[in-house]
Design a protein around this motif. Structure first.
Motif, short mmCIF file in Angstrom:
data_model
loop_
_atom_site.label_atom_id
_atom_site.label_comp_id
_atom_site.label_asym_id
_atom_site.label_seq_id
_atom_site.Cartn_x
_atom_site.Cartn_y
_atom_site.Cartn_z
N GLY A 107 36.03 39.60 29.48
CA GLY A 107 36.91 40.74 30.13
C GLY A 107 36.12 41.21 31.23
N ALA A 108 36.60 41.08 32.34
CA ALA A 108 35.93 41.40 33.42
C ALA A 108 35.98 42.91 33.66
N SER A 109 34.80 43.38 34.28
CA SER A 109 34.94 44.83 34.59
C SER A 109 35.89 44.82 35.83
N LYS A 110 36.41 46.14 35.88
CA LYS A 110 37.38 46.42 36.93
C LYS A 110 36.74 46.12 38.33
N GLY A 111 37.45 45.38 39.22
CA GLY A 111 37.15 45.12 40.60
C GLY A 111 36.04 43.69 40.39
N LYS A 112 35.91 43.07 39.33
CA LYS A 112 34.93 41.81 39.26
C LYS A 112 35.90 40.88 38.94
N GLU A 113 37.09 40.89 38.99
CA GLU A 113 37.96 39.51 38.66
C GLU A 113 37.92 38.57 39.44
N LYS A 114 37.83 38.64 40.86
CA LYS A 114 37.50 37.81 41.80
C LYS A 114 36.20 36.70 41.53
N PHE A 115 35.29 37.38 41.23
CA PHE A 115 34.11 36.64 40.64
C PHE A 115 34.37 35.69 39.67
N TYR A 116 34.90 36.02 38.63
CA TYR A 116 35.29 35.13 37.54
C TYR A 116 36.31 34.10 37.92
N GLU A 117 37.18 34.34 38.68
CA GLU A 117 38.13 33.57 39.15
C GLU A 117 37.47 32.28 39.56
N LYS A 118 36.39 32.33 40.36
CA LYS A 118 35.72 31.25 41.09
C LYS A 118 35.40 30.19 40.05
N PHE A 119 34.96 30.52 38.80
CA PHE A 119 34.77 29.74 37.43
C PHE A 119 36.02 29.15 36.90
N GLY A 120 37.06 29.37 37.36
CA GLY A 120 38.56 28.96 36.87
C GLY A 120 39.02 30.13 35.69
N PHE A 121 38.68 31.08 35.71
CA PHE A 121 39.23 32.18 34.71
C PHE A 121 40.55 32.56 35.27
N LYS A 122 41.52 32.99 34.66
CA LYS A 122 42.81 33.51 35.14
C LYS A 122 43.09 34.74 34.27
N THR A 123 43.82 35.84 34.92
CA THR A 123 44.24 36.71 34.07
C THR A 123 45.16 36.39 33.10
N ARG A 124 45.23 36.90 31.88
CA ARG A 124 45.96 36.45 30.91
C ARG A 124 47.69 36.44 31.36
N SER A 125 47.98 37.37 32.22
CA SER A 125 49.33 37.34 32.68
C SER A 125 49.71 36.18 33.41
N ASN A 126 48.53 35.51 34.23
CA ASN A 126 48.78 34.59 35.09
C ASN A 126 48.58 33.24 34.45
N ALA A 127 48.19 33.34 33.16
CA ALA A 127 48.23 32.23 32.54
C ALA A 127 49.18 31.96 31.24
N ASP A 128 50.18 33.08 31.46
CA ASP A 128 51.52 33.03 30.55
C ASP A 128 51.12 33.17 29.21
N LEU A 129 49.88 34.25 29.00
CA LEU A 129 49.49 34.64 27.71
C LEU A 129 49.62 35.93 27.13
N GLY A 130 50.44 36.78 28.29
CA GLY A 130 50.50 38.12 27.73
C GLY A 130 49.37 39.13 28.20
N GLU A 131 49.47 40.28 28.30
CA GLU A 131 48.43 41.13 28.61
C GLU A 131 47.21 40.93 27.56
N GLY A 132 46.02 41.12 27.89
CA GLY A 132 44.88 41.41 27.18
C GLY A 132 44.96 43.00 26.62
N MET A 133 44.63 43.18 25.39
CA MET A 133 44.67 44.14 24.81
C MET A 133 43.32 44.92 24.23
N VAL A 134 43.20 45.91 23.83
CA VAL A 134 41.89 46.58 23.42
C VAL A 134 42.04 47.64 22.31
N LEU A 135 41.46 47.66 21.14
CA LEU A 135 41.52 48.92 20.28
C LEU A 135 40.31 49.47 20.22
N PHE A 136 40.35 50.79 20.58
CA PHE A 136 39.11 51.66 20.54
C PHE A 136 39.11 52.48 19.37
#
Length: 136
Positions: A107-136
């Motif tokens: 779970g990337a902190s907001k604004g840090k997604e580009k850092f993780y993309e360098k390692f091959g991570f994709k947002t779930r929507s870009n990987a056709d997996l649906g949105e990530g969700m969280v329960l508090f």
């Protein structure tokens, strides 16, 4: 001198880092339980001062989650986070020997997604997996 250790840090060091990166602190008992359930973690020190940390949680065969990638602000931009991620991903490669199809999430902190993309991570929507969700 900057060094990397494969270890689980103390509750105090964990709360120090979470506070420094703006995540606040948690009750010591909660942090201790979380750290006790860590599969693998790495710490980065400047001499004896903790400056970075990251860990893996999960079941080691189907699911892994890279968690708590933290680098104190004055050390950000100096490849400390990259060193943490590369070390954690090397461990992920070891787990892949048991199941090459293991899924590794983070779970990337907001604004840090580009850092993780360098390692091959994709947002779930870009990987056709649906949105990530969280329960508090």
């Amino acid at each position: 001198m900057i060094r990397l250790d494969e270890d689980v840090i103390s509750v105090e060091d964990f709360n120090y880092l979470t506070d420094k990166v703006g995540w606040g602190t948690r009750d010591a008992n909660v942090v201790e339980e979380a750290l006790n359930n860590t599969l693998y973690s790495v710490s980065i020190y400047d001499d004896n001062k903790i400056i970075g940390y990251g860990r893996i949680i999960g079941d080691k065969t189907i699911f892994l989650y890279i968690q708590d990638i933290m680098v104190v602000p004055e050390y950000q931009g100096k490849k400390i986070g990259t060193k943490i991620m590369n070390t954690l991903l090397s461990k992920v490669d070891e787990y892949k020997k048991v199941n090459p199809n293991i899924r590794t999430y983070l779970g990337a902190s907001k604004g840090k997604e580009k850092f993780y993309e360098k390692f091959g991570f994709k947002t779930r929507s870009n990987a056709d997996l649906g949105e990530g969700m969280v329960l508090f």
